[in-house]
Design an enzyme around this catalytic site. Sequence first.
Site, PDB file in Angstrom:
ATOM      1  N   GLY A   1       0.808  -1.202   0.000  1.00  0.00           N
ATOM      2  CA  GLY A   1       0.000   0.000   0.000  1.00  0.00           C
ATOM      3  C   GLY A   1       0.845   1.258   0.000  1.00  0.00           C
ATOM      4  O   GLY A   1       1.948   1.283   0.551  1.00  0.00           O
ATOM      5  N   SER A   2       0.341   2.310  -0.633  1.00  0.00           N
ATOM      6  CA  SER A   2       1.023   3.605  -0.594  1.00  0.00           C
ATOM      7  C   SER A   2       0.805   4.263   0.772  1.00  0.00           C
ATOM      8  O   SER A   2       0.051   3.777   1.609  1.00  0.00           O
ATOM      9  CB  SER A   2       0.503   4.498  -1.715  1.00  0.00           C
ATOM     10  OG  SER A   2       0.798   3.948  -2.976  1.00  0.00           O
ATOM     11  N   GLY A   3       1.485   5.376   0.988  1.00  0.00           N
ATOM     12  CA  GLY A   3       1.397   6.073   2.265  1.00  0.00           C
ATOM     13  C   GLY A   3       2.589   5.849   3.168  1.00  0.00           C
ATOM     14  O   GLY A   3       2.670   6.430   4.249  1.00  0.00           O
ATOM     15  N   HIS A   4       3.535   4.980   2.707  1.00  0.00           N
ATOM     16  CA  HIS A   4       4.735   4.684   3.498  1.00  0.00           C
ATOM     17  C   HIS A   4       5.988   5.269   2.856  1.00  0.00           C
ATOM     18  O   HIS A   4       7.095   4.870   3.193  1.00  0.00           O
ATOM     19  CB  HIS A   4       4.904   3.167   3.636  1.00  0.00           C
ATOM     20  CG  HIS A   4       3.705   2.468   4.169  1.00  0.00           C
ATOM     21  ND1 HIS A   4       3.150   2.767   5.394  1.00  0.00           N
ATOM     22  CD2 HIS A   4       2.928   1.481   3.625  1.00  0.00           C
ATOM     23  CE1 HIS A   4       2.095   1.989   5.596  1.00  0.00           C
ATOM     24  NE2 HIS A   4       1.941   1.210   4.533  1.00  0.00           N
TER      25      HIS A   4
ATOM     26  N   LYS B   1       6.226  -7.480   2.817  1.00  0.00           N
ATOM     27  CA  LYS B   1       5.937  -7.213   4.219  1.00  0.00           C
ATOM     28  C   LYS B   1       4.791  -8.128   4.672  1.00  0.00           C
ATOM     29  O   LYS B   1       3.857  -8.388   3.921  1.00  0.00           O
ATOM     30  CB  LYS B   1       5.540  -5.745   4.434  1.00  0.00           C
ATOM     31  CG  LYS B   1       6.610  -4.763   3.997  1.00  0.00           C
ATOM     32  CD  LYS B   1       6.284  -3.327   4.396  1.00  0.00           C
ATOM     33  CE  LYS B   1       4.950  -2.813   3.878  1.00  0.00           C
ATOM     34  NZ  LYS B   1       4.834  -2.864   2.395  1.00  0.00           N
TER      35      LYS B   1
ATOM     36  N   ASP C   1      -0.929  -8.258   1.247  1.00  0.00           N
ATOM     37  CA  ASP C   1       0.318  -8.295   0.487  1.00  0.00           C
ATOM     38  C   ASP C   1       0.758  -9.738   0.249  1.00  0.00           C
ATOM     39  O   ASP C   1       1.142 -10.118  -0.865  1.00  0.00           O
ATOM     40  CB  ASP C   1       1.425  -7.554   1.248  1.00  0.00           C
ATOM     41  CG  ASP C   1       1.231  -6.048   1.266  1.00  0.00           C
ATOM     42  OD1 ASP C   1       0.281  -5.569   0.631  1.00  0.00           O
ATOM     43  OD2 ASP C   1       2.032  -5.361   1.916  1.00  0.00           O
TER      44      ASP C   1
ATOM     45  N   HIS D   1       0.260   1.175   9.759  1.00  0.00           N
ATOM     46  CA  HIS D   1      -1.053   1.592   9.271  1.00  0.00           C
ATOM     47  C   HIS D   1      -1.900   2.154  10.407  1.00  0.00           C
ATOM     48  O   HIS D   1      -3.103   2.350  10.251  1.00  0.00           O
ATOM     49  CB  HIS D   1      -1.795   0.408   8.650  1.00  0.00           C
ATOM     50  CG  HIS D   1      -1.017  -0.308   7.603  1.00  0.00           C
ATOM     51  ND1 HIS D   1      -0.266  -1.425   7.891  1.00  0.00           N
ATOM     52  CD2 HIS D   1      -0.869  -0.064   6.279  1.00  0.00           C
ATOM     53  CE1 HIS D   1       0.323  -1.850   6.776  1.00  0.00           C
ATOM     54  NE2 HIS D   1      -0.013  -1.035   5.797  1.00  0.00           N
TER      55      HIS D   1
END
Length: 333
Positions: free
Chosen positions: A54-57, A105, A110, A219
């Site tokens: 996921g994006s945001g990291h 991860k 994932d 998250h």
Amino acid sequence: MKKLINDPKNVVDEAVVGFEAAHGDIVTVSHDPIYIARKDAPVAGKVGLVSGGGSGHEPLHGGFVGFGMLDAAVPGPVFTSPTPDPILAATKAVDAGKGVLHIVKNYTGDVLNFETAADLASAEDIEVRTVIVDDDVAVKDSLYTAGRRGVAGTVLVEKIAGAAAERGDDLDAVAAVATKVNSQVRTMGVALTPCVVPHAGEPSFVLADDEIEIGIGIHGEPGRERIKLEPADAIVDRLLGPILEDLPFASGDEVLLLVNGMGGTPQVELYIVFKHAAEVLAEKGITVTRSLVGNFVTSLEMQGVSISVLKLDEELTGLWDAPVQTAALRWGR
């Protein structure tokens, strides 16, 4: 919610276009399906490395695509795994006939989607190995995970395995190096504030002004405990204790110490954290021979920090020191 965005639905697509414009000297971008690849991929005679999530990291994972690290990264929606299709496309794009390593991860989405993509790649005669990163000592099971979570140690796995691939190691050897790093790194984090996912428009959890969450996930998943804010040194002690007990680390060890900001923590505070962490390690006879401080695996604008300790040996130290050229890490080249 105050964010520098146009439309919450287009955050990832627009960010990837900007990333391509900024770093077109080292990466190329596929927009449908979406993935970021090394500009010279596939590299002849080299094992390909693919990661994603996921994006945001950010800068994880796209910021680590380039010489000496990843060959491709697959960004999903914010805090949501990419589907198998772009993972398969990225895998095919970097395959030079020597096989591809997936670095994943440990989050359920994932793991499942990379597993499906690996099966599809195998059906097209691409040999794939997978290494699951699960370095978080805070909790065993959480909101998105069976077992331990994969957090900031992922960067160390990607860098060291990337160096092994760059020097020409075969697929089994690269996978073995990645597995070794994962087995020797431990991480724990703390949140001072929550983050706001763009399409949600509200904080992912609630903390009072005088509260912090020990053992937070990337998250915003719950950690070990919620306590009143303490001085930085006391917080570092709370994070380092479980890390050092878990491996365990011992006097005489040489380690890499990573102090990772969660996205909204000033650099000056990260160095205060590093100062005390290094002092605690020295008191225990553990020598910090390599270090990294900054925002590498973030949680949008969350204020907080994670500490990672990796037990080093001569091979891992050499691979860490090897040249790298990505948007977020570069030295020696």
